[in-house]
Each structure stands twice: as structure tokens, then as C-alpha cells.
Design a protein around this motif. Structure first.
Motif, short mmCIF file in Angstrom:
data_model
loop_
_atom_site.label_atom_id
_atom_site.label_comp_id
_atom_site.label_asym_id
_atom_site.label_seq_id
_atom_site.Cartn_x
_atom_site.Cartn_y
_atom_site.Cartn_z
N LEU A 88 0.86 -1.18 0.00
CA LEU A 88 0.00 0.00 0.00
C LEU A 88 0.90 1.23 0.00
O LEU A 88 1.66 1.44 0.95
N TYR A 89 0.82 2.00 -1.08
CA TYR A 89 1.65 3.20 -1.22
C TYR A 89 0.80 4.45 -1.12
O TYR A 89 -0.27 4.52 -1.75
N PRO A 90 1.26 5.48 -0.40
CA PRO A 90 0.63 6.78 -0.57
C PRO A 90 0.76 7.15 -2.05
O PRO A 90 1.79 6.87 -2.69
N LEU B 18 7.60 5.87 -7.76
CA LEU B 18 7.95 4.51 -8.20
C LEU B 18 7.61 4.31 -9.67
O LEU B 18 8.40 3.75 -10.43
N MET B 19 6.45 4.77 -10.10
CA MET B 19 6.05 4.61 -11.50
C MET B 19 6.98 5.36 -12.45
O MET B 19 7.25 4.88 -13.55
N ASN C 276 2.85 -7.93 -15.02
CA ASN C 276 2.76 -8.48 -13.67
C ASN C 276 2.80 -7.38 -12.61
O ASN C 276 2.15 -7.48 -11.58
N PHE C 277 3.57 -6.35 -12.86
CA PHE C 277 3.71 -5.25 -11.90
C PHE C 277 2.38 -4.55 -11.66
O PHE C 277 2.05 -4.19 -10.54
#
Length: 151
Positions: free
Chosen positions: A49-51, A58-59, A78-79
Motif C-alpha cells: 500500500l503506497y501513498p 515509483l512509477m 505483472n507489476f
């Protein structure tokens, strides 16, 4: 950058709803209104779970690697599998985990929320304890390798 800390034992209901402990919810207050992204972990059978702001960083890293080749295509597929934007209720601290991700991570009644710097891992409690036990034997060696000053 958000720095989230702590390991929290929680309960999930049959619909995949988890109430975050007050101490964790309080850490997330500055980013609560911006939302979150939940996804499958790359290396473990858990969820991350990312803010939203941290996820966007990250993207950007993933997109920088963009190449027209099969390996990149397979990785990205898959990501992003099962990835979803979610919210945490500001009053109750409730998070609704999507059904497909509940199934993937084998989320049952006993859940561990493990804060790791900029994200929260969401684990089936038995799976989390098994992974910790498995990693214990290599922990000291990994610490030496990661913090080796010869680099």
C-alpha cells in the motif's frame, strides 16, 4: 518522502476490510486526502500500500526503464496486475482491500501491516511469520553485505 514505521497486528473481516491502528493512521494523516495505491508485491506473496505520491515516484522509475522488448512487457504486466487506487476512511481508518488482492495474498482474519519506509506491506499473519523465520538465518550476512563500506 513519507517515512512510515511499525508492525501492526490487525483483523480483516470477510469482505477484506481492515481498520488501521490509530498509531499508523496518525502517521498517514498528511497523505490521507491524496489517496493510495494497492498492488501485489514483486518479491513476496503480500500486498503493498503506497501513498499516491510515493507510488507516482515509483512509477516514474518503472517508466524510465521503458523499452520495447518482451521482458519489460512481461514485467509491467505483472507489476500492474490487480493494482488499484484506494482510500482510507479519515474517520474510521478503514481500508477496503479488493477481492482479487485478498485472494492473491491469502488475506484471512489475522493480518500484519508492516510499514517499510514509504509503503505498508499487508500480509496474511502466518505467511509473514514464515517469511521472517526463513530470513532469520541469512539476516546477519545480508546486513554485512548491504552495509559493507568497500563500495
Amino acid at each position: 518522502m513519507t517515512h512510515i514505521i511499525g508492525q501492526h497486528d490487525c483483523k480483516a473481516d470477510a469482505k477484506g476490510r481492515v481498520i488501521l491502528p490509530i498509531s499508523l493512521k496518525n502517521q498517514l494523516l498528511p497523505v490521507l486526502k491524496d489517496g493510495f495505491v494497492i498492488k501485489r508485491s514483486v518479491f513476496q506473496q503480500c500486498l503493498e500500500l503506497y501513498p499516491k505520491e510515493e507510488f507516482d515516484v515509483l512509477m516514474q522509475k518503472v517508466m524510465k526503464k521503458s523499452k520495447i522488448n518482451r521482458k519489460y512487457d512481461a514485467f509491467v504486466r505483472n507489476f500492474v496486475a490487480g493494482m488499484k487506487e484506494v482510500t482510507i476512511d479519515g474517520d474510521t481508518g478503514r481500508l477496503q482491500i479488493p477481492k482479487n488482492l485478498v485472494a492473491y495474498a491469502e488475506i484471512g482474519k489475522e493480518v500484519v501491516l508492516n510499514a517499510v519506509f514509504d509503503k505498508i506491506e499487508i500480509w496474511n499473519k502466518d505467511n509473514y511469520e514464515a517469511v521472517l523465520a526463513e530470513g532469520e538465518k541469512d539476516y546477519a550476512d545480508l546486513a554485512e553485505e548491504i552495509f559493507d563500506d568497500d563500495d
